[in-house]
Design an enzyme around this catalytic site. Structure first.
Site, PDB file in Angstrom:
ATOM      1  N   CYS A 185      -0.149 -45.799  11.951  1.00 16.42           N
ATOM      2  CA  CYS A 185       0.332 -45.416  11.023  1.00 16.42           C
ATOM      3  C   CYS A 185      -0.538 -44.197   9.726  1.00 16.42           C
ATOM      4  CB  CYS A 185       1.019 -47.050  10.177  1.00 16.42           C
ATOM      5  SG  CYS A 185       0.058 -48.118   9.330  1.00 16.42           S
ATOM      6  N   ASN A 208     -21.043 -32.446  11.153  1.00 16.69           N
ATOM      7  CA  ASN A 208     -21.554 -33.741  10.800  1.00 16.69           C
ATOM      8  C   ASN A 208     -20.553 -34.261  10.848  1.00 16.69           C
ATOM      9  OD1 ASN A 208     -23.089 -32.318  12.220  1.00 16.69           O
ATOM     10  ND2 ASN A 208     -24.884 -32.481  10.547  1.00 16.69           N
ATOM     11  N   ASN A 215     -31.804 -21.270  14.165  1.00 14.09           N
ATOM     12  CA  ASN A 215     -32.001 -22.474  14.875  1.00 14.09           C
ATOM     13  C   ASN A 215     -33.399 -22.674  16.089  1.00 14.09           C
ATOM     14  OD1 ASN A 215     -31.404 -24.041  17.256  1.00 14.09           O
ATOM     15  ND2 ASN A 215     -29.169 -23.862  16.637  1.00 14.09           N
ATOM     16  N   PRO A 216     -33.649 -23.019  16.802  1.00 15.59           N
ATOM     17  CA  PRO A 216     -35.079 -23.369  17.375  1.00 15.59           C
ATOM     18  C   PRO A 216     -34.446 -22.202  18.485  1.00 15.59           C
ATOM     19  CG  PRO A 216     -34.745 -25.482  17.050  1.00 15.59           C
ATOM     20  CD  PRO A 216     -33.710 -24.800  15.829  1.00 15.59           C
ATOM     21  N   TYR A 234     -19.110 -46.223  18.634  1.00  9.16           N
ATOM     22  CA  TYR A 234     -18.958 -45.169  17.200  1.00  9.16           C
ATOM     23  C   TYR A 234     -20.041 -46.538  16.161  1.00  9.16           C
ATOM     24  CZ  TYR A 234     -17.184 -40.574  18.436  1.00  9.16           C
ATOM     25  OH  TYR A 234     -16.766 -39.765  18.591  1.00  9.16           O
ATOM     26  N   HIS A 286     -15.463 -32.319  11.258  1.00  6.37           N
ATOM     27  CA  HIS A 286     -15.315 -32.999  12.056  1.00  6.37           C
ATOM     28  C   HIS A 286     -15.109 -34.460  11.829  1.00  6.37           C
ATOM     29  CE1 HIS A 286     -16.333 -29.825  14.841  1.00  6.37           C
ATOM     30  NE2 HIS A 286     -15.070 -29.775  14.959  1.00  6.37           N
ATOM     31  N   ARG A 297     -22.848 -45.398  16.044  1.00  8.98           N
ATOM     32  CA  ARG A 297     -23.908 -44.457  15.919  1.00  8.98           C
ATOM     33  C   ARG A 297     -23.479 -45.195  14.592  1.00  8.98           C
ATOM     34  NH1 ARG A 297     -20.578 -39.474  17.528  1.00  8.98           N
ATOM     35  NH2 ARG A 297     -21.937 -38.268  16.328  1.00  8.98           N
TER      36      ARG A 297
HETATM   37  C1  BJW Z   1     -31.829 -27.872  15.657  1.00  5.21           C
HETATM   38  C2  BJW Z   1     -32.801 -28.463  15.446  1.00  5.21           C
HETATM   39  C3  BJW Z   1     -33.834 -28.629  14.474  1.00  5.21           C
HETATM   40  C4  BJW Z   1     -32.020 -29.285  17.057  1.00  5.21           C
HETATM   41  N1  BJW Z   1     -33.002 -27.595  13.526  1.00  5.21           N
HETATM   42  N2  BJW Z   1     -31.816 -26.804  14.491  1.00  5.21           N
HETATM   43  C5  BJW Z   1     -12.410 -23.642  25.744  1.00  5.21           C
HETATM   44  C6  BJW Z   1     -12.903 -22.420  24.592  1.00  5.21           C
HETATM   45  C7  BJW Z   1     -12.758 -22.222  23.394  1.00  5.21           C
HETATM   46  C8  BJW Z   1     -11.743 -23.918  22.035  1.00  5.21           C
HETATM   47  C9  BJW Z   1     -11.609 -24.675  23.924  1.00  5.21           C
HETATM   48  C10 BJW Z   1     -11.871 -24.187  25.012  1.00  5.21           C
HETATM   49  N3  BJW Z   1     -11.211 -25.930  25.611  1.00  5.21           N
HETATM   50  C11 BJW Z   1     -11.423 -26.088  25.152  1.00  5.21           C
HETATM   51  C12 BJW Z   1     -11.032 -26.019  23.572  1.00  5.21           C
HETATM   52  C13 BJW Z   1     -11.344 -26.631  22.488  1.00  5.21           C
HETATM   53  C14 BJW Z   1     -12.113 -27.905  21.969  1.00  5.21           C
HETATM   54  C15 BJW Z   1     -13.202 -27.019  21.635  1.00  5.21           C
HETATM   55  O1  BJW Z   1     -13.758 -25.860  20.964  1.00  5.21           O
HETATM   56  N4  BJW Z   1     -14.287 -26.940  22.786  1.00  5.21           N
HETATM   57  C16 BJW Z   1     -15.460 -26.038  23.530  1.00  5.21           C
HETATM   58  C17 BJW Z   1     -16.534 -27.546  23.443  1.00  5.21           C
HETATM   59  C18 BJW Z   1     -15.525 -25.502  24.523  1.00  5.21           C
HETATM   60  N5  BJW Z   1     -11.627 -27.747  20.576  1.00  5.21           N
HETATM   61  C19 BJW Z   1     -10.869 -28.911  19.875  1.00  5.21           C
HETATM   62  O2  BJW Z   1     -10.610 -29.557  21.192  1.00  5.21           O
HETATM   63  C20 BJW Z   1     -10.754 -28.916  18.698  1.00  5.21           C
HETATM   64  N6  BJW Z   1      -9.787 -29.306  18.340  1.00  5.21           N
HETATM   65  C21 BJW Z   1      -8.341 -28.025  18.863  1.00  5.21           C
HETATM   66  O3  BJW Z   1      -9.267 -27.312  19.018  1.00  5.21           O
HETATM   67  O4  BJW Z   1      -7.489 -28.721  18.288  1.00  5.21           O
HETATM   68  C22 BJW Z   1      -6.216 -27.690  19.003  1.00  5.21           C
HETATM   69  C23 BJW Z   1      -5.305 -28.317  18.218  1.00  5.21           C
HETATM   70  C24 BJW Z   1      -4.020 -27.511  17.386  1.00  5.21           C
HETATM   71  C25 BJW Z   1      -3.185 -28.259  17.324  1.00  5.21           C
HETATM   72  C26 BJW Z   1      -2.234 -29.446  17.716  1.00  5.21           C
HETATM   73  C27 BJW Z   1      -3.358 -29.957  18.514  1.00  5.21           C
HETATM   74  C28 BJW Z   1      -5.108 -29.820  18.502  1.00  5.21           C
HETATM   75  C29 BJW Z   1     -11.646 -30.635  18.249  1.00  5.21           C
HETATM   76  C30 BJW Z   1     -13.484 -30.485  17.739  1.00  5.21           C
HETATM   77  C31 BJW Z   1     -13.653 -31.734  17.906  1.00  5.21           C
HETATM   78  C32 BJW Z   1     -15.278 -31.528  18.679  1.00  5.21           C
HETATM   79  N7  BJW Z   1     -15.610 -33.084  18.018  1.00  5.21           N
HETATM   80  C33 BJW Z   1     -17.413 -33.301  18.134  1.00  5.21           C
HETATM   81  C34 BJW Z   1     -16.842 -35.094  17.814  1.00  5.21           C
HETATM   82  C35 BJW Z   1     -17.354 -35.436  16.192  1.00  5.21           C
HETATM   83  C36 BJW Z   1     -17.189 -36.584  15.750  1.00  5.21           C
HETATM   84  C37 BJW Z   1     -18.573 -37.473  16.741  1.00  5.21           C
HETATM   85  O5  BJW Z   1     -19.647 -37.018  15.728  1.00  5.21           O
HETATM   86  O6  BJW Z   1     -18.885 -37.643  17.367  1.00  5.21           O
HETATM   87  O7  BJW Z   1     -17.726 -32.548  17.094  1.00  5.21           O
HETATM   88  S1  BJW Z   1     -17.610 -33.148  19.518  1.00  5.21           S
HETATM   89  C38 BJW Z   1     -19.427 -32.381  18.681  1.00  5.21           C
HETATM   90  O8  BJW Z   1     -20.111 -30.893  18.493  1.00  5.21           O
HETATM   91  C39 BJW Z   1     -19.302 -32.584  17.238  1.00  5.21           C
HETATM   92  C40 BJW Z   1     -20.483 -31.897  16.879  1.00  5.21           C
HETATM   93  O9  BJW Z   1     -19.588 -31.413  15.704  1.00  5.21           O
HETATM   94  C41 BJW Z   1     -19.284 -30.476  17.580  1.00  5.21           C
HETATM   95  C42 BJW Z   1     -20.637 -29.181  17.665  1.00  5.21           C
HETATM   96  O10 BJW Z   1     -21.722 -29.770  17.560  1.00  5.21           O
HETATM   97  P1  BJW Z   1     -23.119 -28.899  16.990  1.00  5.21           P
HETATM   98  O11 BJW Z   1     -23.156 -29.692  15.632  1.00  5.21           O
HETATM   99  O12 BJW Z   1     -22.824 -27.630  16.774  1.00  5.21           O
HETATM  100  O13 BJW Z   1     -24.638 -29.891  18.016  1.00  5.21           O
HETATM  101  P2  BJW Z   1     -24.997 -29.706  19.424  1.00  5.21           P
HETATM  102  O14 BJW Z   1     -25.957 -30.794  19.830  1.00  5.21           O
HETATM  103  O15 BJW Z   1     -24.228 -28.644  20.196  1.00  5.21           O
HETATM  104  O16 BJW Z   1     -26.402 -28.448  18.683  1.00  5.21           O
HETATM  105  C43 BJW Z   1     -27.125 -28.826  17.758  1.00  5.21           C
HETATM  106  C44 BJW Z   1     -27.687 -27.545  17.818  1.00  5.21           C
HETATM  107  O17 BJW Z   1     -29.265 -28.018  16.769  1.00  5.21           O
HETATM  108  C45 BJW Z   1     -28.800 -26.714  19.402  1.00  5.21           C
HETATM  109  O18 BJW Z   1     -28.599 -26.258  18.920  1.00  5.21           O
HETATM  110  C46 BJW Z   1     -30.784 -27.172  18.671  1.00  5.21           C
HETATM  111  O19 BJW Z   1     -30.743 -25.769  19.486  1.00  5.21           O
HETATM  112  C47 BJW Z   1     -30.070 -27.034  17.360  1.00  5.21           C
HETATM  113  N8  BJW Z   1     -31.320 -28.172  16.745  1.00  5.21           N
HETATM  114  N9  BJW Z   1     -32.542 -29.270  16.498  1.00  5.21           N
HETATM  115  C48 BJW Z   1     -31.867 -26.824  13.795  1.00  5.21           C
HETATM  116  N10 BJW Z   1     -34.836 -29.274  13.958  1.00  5.21           N
HETATM  117 ZN    ZN Z   2      -1.076 -49.452  11.327  1.00  2.00          ZN
END
Ligand code: BJW
Ligand code: ZN
Length: 249
Positions: free
Chosen positions: A127, A99, A215-216, A65, A116, A68
């Protein structure tokens, strides 16, 4: 309510932008799931971006991190971020972003909801106290760096949402409101696979709100979006509002 397809002025119309990593790709920030250049092609997301991974080896997660954090600090907003900010001259604009960068804010957007979290804030994992010291600059990735310790003995972590963690209540509620109240939702640069965030455009579809996907590549949302533009964000977003009469009819 003025029509969203009115060609010159959108006063009173609310546009909600839902963005993902793809909007920052043309600034030089890698996406997560691109098969070759994506972050998850290099590291295992469940090791580096989960509460389990943090507990198991915080020094690896912290080092990744910091790198990043450097990368996101070193890049600039692109034409897509700037276009979204400029829409505030014409409409009430809310940005719901997955993001953890700050490129929407640096482009000038005033209402940005980070579902996120942010990589520009840090807190104690025990804490919850905020951490205001500078973090080390990390221009090149390294394998491990020990995270700082809080006075309570806990470890300092980035204020981002990892797999298995709940989303921040306030940002989530503001995001739901921004989608429910929108006259138009623009979904840009997200693979639409991570929940609950990916449920927000689905909520707009269920409410009958026009949804434009930029989205492409196809995504699970594509078939239900009102319009899908297979274009890159930095070319599609400038001028998008002017294209609405053609796109939405
Ligand atoms: C372009 C382009 C250009 C390229 N122009 N476009 C099964 C089913 C459903 C859900 C789950 C499941 N099993 C587990 C889950 C839950 C899980 C989840 O969803 N998992 C799935 C992946 C299966 N979710 C969680 O765990 C969430 N929490 C939760 O559910 O809590 C429940 C809870 C309740 C109460 C108590 C305790 C728990 C939390 C999710 C956290 C996600 N975190 C991350 C990291 C953040 C920190 C960091 O940045 O490091 O978030 S993971 C990562 O994915 C990040 C992003 O925000 C997120 C989404 O990614 P994003 O932005 O869509 O990126 P990409 O790379 O996937 O896509 C990019 C796109 O851009 C592509 O489509 C390209 O084509 C396009 N592109 N160039 C336009 N120029
Ligand atoms: Zn502390």
């Amino acid at each position: 309510m003025p029509s969203i397809t009115h060609s010159r002025y959108f006063g009173g119309v609310q546009v909600t932008v839902f963005s993902g990593a793809g909007i920052s790709a043309e600034s030089g920030v890698p996406t997560f799931r691109d098969a070759e250049t994506g972050l998850w092609a290099q590291v295992d997301p469940y090791e580096i971006s989960s509460s389990h991974g943090w507990r198991a080896h915080p020094e690896r997660v912290w080092a990744w991190y910091l790198w990043r954090h450097h990368m996101m600090s070193a890049v600039a907003p692109n034409d897509a971020h700037r276009a979204v900010a400029a829409w505030e001259d014409y409409a009430d604009v809310h940005v719901v972003t997955q993001n953890v960068d700050n490129l929407h804010e640096r482009a000038g957007s005033n209402r940005v909801h980070h579902v996120h979290g942010s990589l520009f804030e840090f807190h104690c994992d025990r804490c919850g106290a905020g951490y205001l010291d500078e973090v080390p600059d990390m221009p090149e990735p390294v394998a491990t760096v020990e995270p700082p310790r809080c006075g309570c003995g806990g470890l300092i972590r980035p204020n981002v949402v990892w797999f298995g963690e709940p989303l921040p209540d306030d940002a989530w509620q503001r995001s739901v409101d921004a989608v429910v109240n929108a006259d138009l939702v623009v979904v840009v640069g997200t693979s639409s696979v991570v929940y609950p965030a990916a449920g927000l455009p689905e909520l707009a579809v269920a409410n009958g709100t026009p949804v434009i996907e930029v989205n492409p590549e196809p995504t699970p949302l594509s078939d239900s979006a009102t319009v899908t533009l297979r274009e890159k964000a930095a070319s599609a977003l400038p001028g998008l509002l002017q294209r609405l009469p053609v796109l939405l009819g």
